[in-house]
Design a protein around this motif. Structure first.
Motif: not given
Lengths: 164, 86, 123
Positions: A64-69
């Motif tokens: 999630l971190y890789l693709f959002l923020p």
């Protein structure tokens, strides 16, 4: 254990060519994964054979971190650098930030995130104390003693959530 | 048609890598040269991945992965050398 | 069919070129590292993404197995690039500062100040 699983998965992905996988390939993958894990242990004897690194919740958070923020930060970073390359407006300096992160994995992740996101570049990390102190080269210094938030936004929170 | 687009993109990327050679030769300090070398390596990896489409061979991508690993080791070694360790 | 491929390739090549310009335009090692690391990593990711899109298109058009292989291998290459570039930039910056190359036009340099406070070697 994490290294073992990652090595096996990478080898199998590289050997996979659309169809099924030979049992021999699986055997080679397991053997090579064992070699890699053993080497990592010889390099750093404090590593333990725990399953903590394989917690699926952490991996989901990481993706999630890789693709959002992270992706959004990278896009912003590149337009920011493009703007500075064209106009030549810079005000560089090295500032000190106390990150409050303890684990070396969390510190590595934060340092890499800082390097690839807007206007900042990790120069040195002092982890002799309780928590890691980051020295960050900032291309547009607006505050000589900046708070954490101002330099890298919410990455510290994400690193804590994923890797600590 | 698409193949020729990839070929053109690869040519421009290769020219960029050649342009970076100027900084590699002229760089006033050694870290400048290391920066130029590192960027050339990145561009060569991108170039290899595009040439995999142009020449229609997956092996090029494997070569690019190995090249990435080797260039990482090389950069680390040069950094240690500049620091005065090796 | 290949509009997406052309757009991705265009963005990637533009950023690669911008990285080259940054290498000549910025005044010292640290700012050059900013420009080249970010721009070339981003540009390479975009050109590789163009390859991924192309391979997926061909796979759905022809159903040949080698295009899935191409996709998987390119994605692994992208991850290798991301990790190795960021770490390499950090290593170069640290070694440059330790070997005494100071940032030009810097308004503040806390690292050198702290070195002097501890009595360490600082140029």
């Amino acid at each position: 254990m994490v290294i073992f699983v990652l090595s096996v998965a990478t080898y199998l992905l590289l050997a996979w060519s659309g169809g099924g996988i030979d049992p021999i390939e699986v055997g080679i993958a397991v053997a090579l994964g064992g070699v890699m894990a053993g080497l990592a242990r010889a390099w750093n004897p404090e590593r333990s054979w725990t399953l903590a690194g394989l917690n699926p919740l952490r991996w989901i958070t990481f993706i999630l971190y890789l693709f959002l923020p992270f992706l959004w930060g990278m896009i912003k970073a590149n337009f920011d650098v493009a703007f500075r390359v064209i106009t030549g407006k810079i005000r560089p300096g090295i500032v000190r930030i106390d990150s409050g992160l303890k684990g070396s994995l969390a510190q590595t992740m934060l340092a890499n995130s800082i390097t690839l996101t807007p206007g900042t570049l990790t120069v040195d990390v002092d982890d002799s104390g309780e928590t890691g102190i980051f020295y960050v080269h900032w291309i547009n210094v607006t505050d000589e003693n900046p708070p954490e938030q101002k330099v890298y936004g919410s990455f510290g929170k994400w690193a804590r959530r994923v890797a600590e | 048609m698409t193949d020729s687009i990839f070929a053109w993109a690869a040519i421009i990327t290769g020219l960029c890598a050649l342009l970076m050679m100027g900084r590699l030769v002229a760089g006033p300090t050694i870290p400048d040269r290391v920066v130029a070398l590192d960027s050339i390596n990145t561009l060569v990896i991108a170039l290899m991945i595009m040439l995999a489409v142009v020449y229609d061979s997956v092996v090029m991508v494997d070569v690019a992965i190995v090249y990435a690993a080797l260039s990482f080791v090389g950069t680390m070694f040069l950094a240690r050398h500049v620091e005065g360790g090796v | 069919m290949s509009t997406a491929v052309i757009i991705l390739l265009g963005i990637g090549v533009a950023f690669n070129f911008l990285g080259t310009v940054a290498l000549y335009r910025f005044p010292d090692v640290y700012t050059r590292l900013h420009g080249t690391t970010k721009c070339t990593t981003f540009g390479s990711i975009f050109t590789s993404a163009a390859v991924v899109v192309f391979a997926l298109e061909r796979y759905f058009a022809t159903g040949e197995g080698r295009f899935t292989t191409l996709t998987v291998h390119v994605i692994i290459a992208i991850f290798a690039l991301l990790i190795s570039n960021a770490t390499g930039a950090h290593a170069i910056a640290r070694s440059a500062h330790r070997s005494g190359v100071m940032p030009k036009y810097a308004v503040v340099d806390r690292l050198a100040e702290d070195h002097r406070k501890k009595g360490g070697v600082s140029a």
